[in-house]
Design an enzyme around this catalytic site. Sequence first.
Site, mmCIF file in Angstrom:
data_model
loop_
_atom_site.group_PDB
_atom_site.id
_atom_site.type_symbol
_atom_site.label_atom_id
_atom_site.label_comp_id
_atom_site.label_asym_id
_atom_site.label_seq_id
_atom_site.Cartn_x
_atom_site.Cartn_y
_atom_site.Cartn_z
ATOM 1 N N GLY A 1 0.821 -1.214 0.000
ATOM 2 C CA GLY A 1 0.000 0.000 0.000
ATOM 3 C C GLY A 1 0.847 1.253 0.000
ATOM 4 N N TYR A 2 1.902 1.240 0.795
ATOM 5 C CA TYR A 2 2.803 2.392 0.857
ATOM 6 C C TYR A 2 3.483 2.608 -0.486
ATOM 7 C CZ TYR A 2 6.401 5.537 2.698
ATOM 8 O OH TYR A 2 7.228 6.630 2.931
ATOM 9 N N ALA A 3 3.967 1.525 -1.088
ATOM 10 C CA ALA A 3 4.633 1.638 -2.394
ATOM 11 C C ALA A 3 3.674 2.186 -3.442
ATOM 12 C CB ALA A 3 5.188 0.282 -2.821
ATOM 13 N N SER B 1 1.010 4.016 -2.931
ATOM 14 C CA SER B 1 0.681 5.414 -2.642
ATOM 15 C C SER B 1 1.810 6.355 -3.042
ATOM 16 C CB SER B 1 0.345 5.586 -1.155
ATOM 17 O OG SER B 1 1.484 5.448 -0.318
#
Length: 256
Positions: free
Chosen positions: A160-162, A164
């Site tokens: 999810g971080y990647a 985003s």
Amino acid sequence: MSVLNAFDLSGKTALVTGCKRGIGKAMALALAEAGADIVGVSASLESSGSQVGKEVEALGRRFTAYQCDFSNRDATKAFTQSVLEKHDRIDILVNNAGTIKRAPAAEHPDEFWDEVIEVNLNAQFLITRAIGAHMLKNQSGKIIFTASLLTFQGGITVPGYAASKGGIGQLTMAFANEWAARGINVNAIAPGYIRTDNTQALQDDAERSESILQRIPAGRWGEPDDFAGPVVFLASSASNYMHGTVLTVDGGWMGR
């Protein structure tokens, strides 16, 4: 004009999200030292008496505090509207607020994905859309996103971080393409491995920490203060011909 004068932000007002600690705090203080008044917001920022507020005021600048849960879309919209109603002008927007949730991809729960995308991407789009429209009326403004090395790489256990942060890189260029000719500079800063709360799990993992350090040409983890110069540069007239750029501050990681 002297080149040093180009970095003078006197009379400007900067909105800095995620300013309570770490990179966001360092950037808020740097902008204040350069002359800007600060409108600060974080999920748990005290309405008065915060450490960042005290340090900004000690530099002779005004500090206005807000608290907002950026995982709540209605709260994000209400916060942005409040800022626009209470402040005549926002000259600089620093989109730094963010979160990270770690779990292997096959076990990564929906709630981790949803929260990270909402805070790191959706909220930043909403804030930039509203503040950018305000800037367009004045034909002037500086917008700075906090990207990441995972704007360029996939990372491990943080899908999810990647996603985003990859989106932030594209969003930076998308806004810049529309607004560059209208007096608005939109750029981003991509931190490398920095000693902050977001990387505490990596710092505590002796094996991962050592492997990370071995790849950094500078031979050290970054510190929040390493972002003082870059943020003032991108917020100032010294960067007037920069648009849609993701500036890496990574100790040389991406060049390795």
